[in-house]
Design a protein around this motif. Structure first.
Motif, PDB file in Angstrom:
ATOM      1  N   UNK A  83      -0.428   7.871   9.892  1.00  0.00           N
ATOM      2  CA  UNK A  83      -0.585   7.283   8.561  1.00  0.00           C
ATOM      3  C   UNK A  83      -1.100   5.845   8.634  1.00  0.00           C
ATOM      4  N   UNK A  84      -0.388   5.017   9.368  1.00  0.00           N
ATOM      5  CA  UNK A  84      -0.744   3.595   9.395  1.00  0.00           C
ATOM      6  C   UNK A  84      -2.008   3.319  10.199  1.00  0.00           C
ATOM      7  N   UNK A  85      -2.262   4.102  11.234  1.00  0.00           N
ATOM      8  CA  UNK A  85      -3.486   3.882  11.999  1.00  0.00           C
ATOM      9  C   UNK A  85      -4.712   4.130  11.117  1.00  0.00           C
ATOM     10  N   UNK A  86      -4.669   5.206  10.359  1.00  0.00           N
ATOM     11  CA  UNK A  86      -5.786   5.512   9.468  1.00  0.00           C
ATOM     12  C   UNK A  86      -5.952   4.409   8.422  1.00  0.00           C
ATOM     13  N   UNK A  87      -4.849   3.970   7.824  1.00  0.00           N
ATOM     14  CA  UNK A  87      -4.902   2.908   6.829  1.00  0.00           C
ATOM     15  C   UNK A  87      -5.459   1.621   7.440  1.00  0.00           C
ATOM     16  N   UNK A  88      -4.952   1.247   8.595  1.00  0.00           N
ATOM     17  CA  UNK A  88      -5.363   0.022   9.275  1.00  0.00           C
ATOM     18  C   UNK A  88      -6.869   0.033   9.556  1.00  0.00           C
ATOM     19  N   UNK A  89      -7.376   1.167  10.028  1.00  0.00           N
ATOM     20  CA  UNK A  89      -8.802   1.262  10.337  1.00  0.00           C
ATOM     21  C   UNK A  89      -9.662   1.218   9.086  1.00  0.00           C
ATOM     22  N   UNK A  90      -9.143   1.751   7.971  1.00  0.00           N
ATOM     23  CA  UNK A  90      -9.900   1.767   6.722  1.00  0.00           C
ATOM     24  C   UNK A  90      -9.832   0.440   5.963  1.00  0.00           C
ATOM     25  N   UNK A  91      -8.887  -0.437   6.331  1.00  0.00           N
ATOM     26  CA  UNK A  91      -8.699  -1.704   5.615  1.00  0.00           C
ATOM     27  C   UNK A  91      -8.652  -2.881   6.595  1.00  0.00           C
ATOM     28  N   UNK A  92      -9.724  -3.076   7.355  1.00  0.00           N
ATOM     29  CA  UNK A  92      -9.692  -4.138   8.365  1.00  0.00           C
ATOM     30  C   UNK A  92      -9.667  -5.555   7.780  1.00  0.00           C
ATOM     31  N   UNK A  93     -10.012  -5.690   6.526  1.00  0.00           N
ATOM     32  CA  UNK A  93     -10.097  -7.022   5.921  1.00  0.00           C
ATOM     33  C   UNK A  93      -8.849  -7.409   5.124  1.00  0.00           C
ATOM     34  N   UNK A 102       5.309  10.369  15.010  1.00  0.00           N
ATOM     35  CA  UNK A 102       3.891  10.642  15.242  1.00  0.00           C
ATOM     36  C   UNK A 102       3.134  10.540  13.922  1.00  0.00           C
ATOM     37  N   UNK A 103       3.712  11.099  12.878  1.00  0.00           N
ATOM     38  CA  UNK A 103       3.090  11.016  11.551  1.00  0.00           C
ATOM     39  C   UNK A 103       3.030   9.568  11.074  1.00  0.00           C
ATOM     40  N   UNK A 104       4.079   8.802  11.339  1.00  0.00           N
ATOM     41  CA  UNK A 104       4.069   7.375  10.991  1.00  0.00           C
ATOM     42  C   UNK A 104       2.866   6.691  11.615  1.00  0.00           C
ATOM     43  N   UNK A 105       2.659   6.971  12.895  1.00  0.00           N
ATOM     44  CA  UNK A 105       1.524   6.418  13.632  1.00  0.00           C
ATOM     45  C   UNK A 105       0.211   6.826  12.979  1.00  0.00           C
ATOM     46  N   UNK A 118       0.832  -1.203   0.000  1.00  0.00           N
ATOM     47  CA  UNK A 118       0.000   0.000   0.000  1.00  0.00           C
ATOM     48  C   UNK A 118       0.874   1.263   0.000  1.00  0.00           C
ATOM     49  N   UNK A 119       0.428   2.268  -0.712  1.00  0.00           N
ATOM     50  CA  UNK A 119       1.199   3.523  -0.779  1.00  0.00           C
ATOM     51  C   UNK A 119       1.341   4.148   0.614  1.00  0.00           C
ATOM     52  N   UNK A 120       0.356   3.942   1.471  1.00  0.00           N
ATOM     53  CA  UNK A 120       0.444   4.477   2.834  1.00  0.00           C
ATOM     54  C   UNK A 120       1.598   3.833   3.592  1.00  0.00           C
ATOM     55  N   UNK A 121       1.817   2.564   3.367  1.00  0.00           N
ATOM     56  CA  UNK A 121       2.938   1.868   4.017  1.00  0.00           C
ATOM     57  C   UNK A 121       4.262   2.419   3.497  1.00  0.00           C
ATOM     58  N   UNK A 122       4.333   2.673   2.206  1.00  0.00           N
ATOM     59  CA  UNK A 122       5.541   3.284   1.624  1.00  0.00           C
ATOM     60  C   UNK A 122       5.783   4.643   2.297  1.00  0.00           C
ATOM     61  N   UNK A 123       4.710   5.425   2.452  1.00  0.00           N
ATOM     62  CA  UNK A 123       4.822   6.731   3.118  1.00  0.00           C
ATOM     63  C   UNK A 123       5.315   6.565   4.557  1.00  0.00           C
ATOM     64  N   UNK A 124       4.776   5.579   5.256  1.00  0.00           N
ATOM     65  CA  UNK A 124       5.212   5.280   6.630  1.00  0.00           C
ATOM     66  C   UNK A 124       6.713   5.011   6.654  1.00  0.00           C
ATOM     67  N   UNK A 125       7.164   4.128   5.779  1.00  0.00           N
ATOM     68  CA  UNK A 125       8.583   3.760   5.749  1.00  0.00           C
ATOM     69  C   UNK A 125       9.468   4.959   5.438  1.00  0.00           C
ATOM     70  N   UNK A 126       9.019   5.803   4.541  1.00  0.00           N
ATOM     71  CA  UNK A 126       9.790   7.000   4.182  1.00  0.00           C
ATOM     72  C   UNK A 126       9.857   7.960   5.372  1.00  0.00           C
ATOM     73  N   UNK A 147       3.803  -2.185  13.382  1.00  0.00           N
ATOM     74  CA  UNK A 147       4.575  -1.060  12.828  1.00  0.00           C
ATOM     75  C   UNK A 147       4.247   0.237  13.553  1.00  0.00           C
ATOM     76  N   UNK A 148       2.971   0.428  13.870  1.00  0.00           N
ATOM     77  CA  UNK A 148       2.560   1.608  14.635  1.00  0.00           C
ATOM     78  C   UNK A 148       3.263   1.606  15.993  1.00  0.00           C
ATOM     79  N   UNK A 149       3.291   0.456  16.647  1.00  0.00           N
ATOM     80  CA  UNK A 149       3.915   0.357  17.964  1.00  0.00           C
ATOM     81  C   UNK A 149       5.419   0.627  17.908  1.00  0.00           C
ATOM     82  N   UNK A 150       6.076   0.196  16.851  1.00  0.00           N
ATOM     83  CA  UNK A 150       7.509   0.477  16.709  1.00  0.00           C
ATOM     84  C   UNK A 150       7.718   1.990  16.592  1.00  0.00           C
ATOM     85  N   UNK A 151       6.908   2.647  15.770  1.00  0.00           N
ATOM     86  CA  UNK A 151       7.033   4.101  15.607  1.00  0.00           C
ATOM     87  C   UNK A 151       6.735   4.829  16.907  1.00  0.00           C
ATOM     88  N   UNK A 152       5.681   4.412  17.607  1.00  0.00           N
ATOM     89  CA  UNK A 152       5.321   5.057  18.875  1.00  0.00           C
ATOM     90  C   UNK A 152       6.410   4.794  19.920  1.00  0.00           C
TER      91      UNK A 152
END
Length: 173
Positions: free
Chosen positions: A26-36, A21-24, A4-12, A46-51
């Motif tokens: 980005x991925x939190x929003x993506x995770x909530x929007x793509x639960x399946x 904080x931005x990493x958190x 996902x492009x959001x994951x690429x953004x997270x990694x960057x 990944x969120x926990x590593x960034x936090x």
């Protein structure tokens, strides 16, 4: 693999601006929007590593330790290979950060261990296109990023909470 492009953004963000904080966010929003998507535990990891990095850099070692412990537990349940990271190296890194927090050692920026070298090259190329330096250290990160959660404008969140409380009180009557 297609990430996902959001994951690429997270990694960057994680490896260039060090805006954890931005990493958190980005991925939190993506995770909530793509639960399946079947990767929820890995996104949370990944969120926990960034936090964890965010807290540790701010010398909140207790909070960092909790995040690293949770990330390590998630990593042991899932394989980070699914998101292009080396699970063995990442586990070693998390254990090192946990130990450093427990011993009150100095903060160190993490460089996530890529298993998928094409993903790493893609991220580096995209970072360069954005004018960002891969592997930038936190020493050059401005205070407003380091202390972002305490400095951000939360008036919209506070107003929404107050409105919800008023609505709840009205509904009780």
């Amino acid at each position: 693999m297609n990430y996902p492009s959001t994951y690429i953004d997270y990694l960057i963000e994680f490896h260039t601006t060090r805006d954890y904080f931005e990493c958190h966010e980005l991925l939190e929003e993506y995770w909530k929007e793509h639960p399946q998507d079947g990767l929820g535990k890995l996104w949370v990891m990944c969120i926990q590593v960034a936090v964890g990095q965010y807290h540790e850099r701010r010398e909140n070692r207790r909070g960092a330790n909790r995040m690293y412990q949770s990330a390590l537990a998630a990593l042991q349940q899932e394989t980070s290979e699914r998101i292009g990271l080396d699970p063995t190296q990442l586990a070693v890194m998390l254990k090192q950060r946990i130990e450093a927090c427990e011993k009150q050692e100095a903060y160190e920026d993490m460089l996530l261990p890529f298993l998928d070298k094409e993903l790493l090259e893609l991220c580096k190329k995209e970072a360069a296109a954005r004018g960002l330096s891969w592997g930038q250290e936190s020493a050059s990160v401005p205070d407003f990023i380091i202390h972002r959660h305490t400095l951000r404008d939360r008036s919209d969140v506070i107003a929404a909470r107050q409105a919800a409380l008023k609505a709840k009180a009205r509904d009780r009557k």
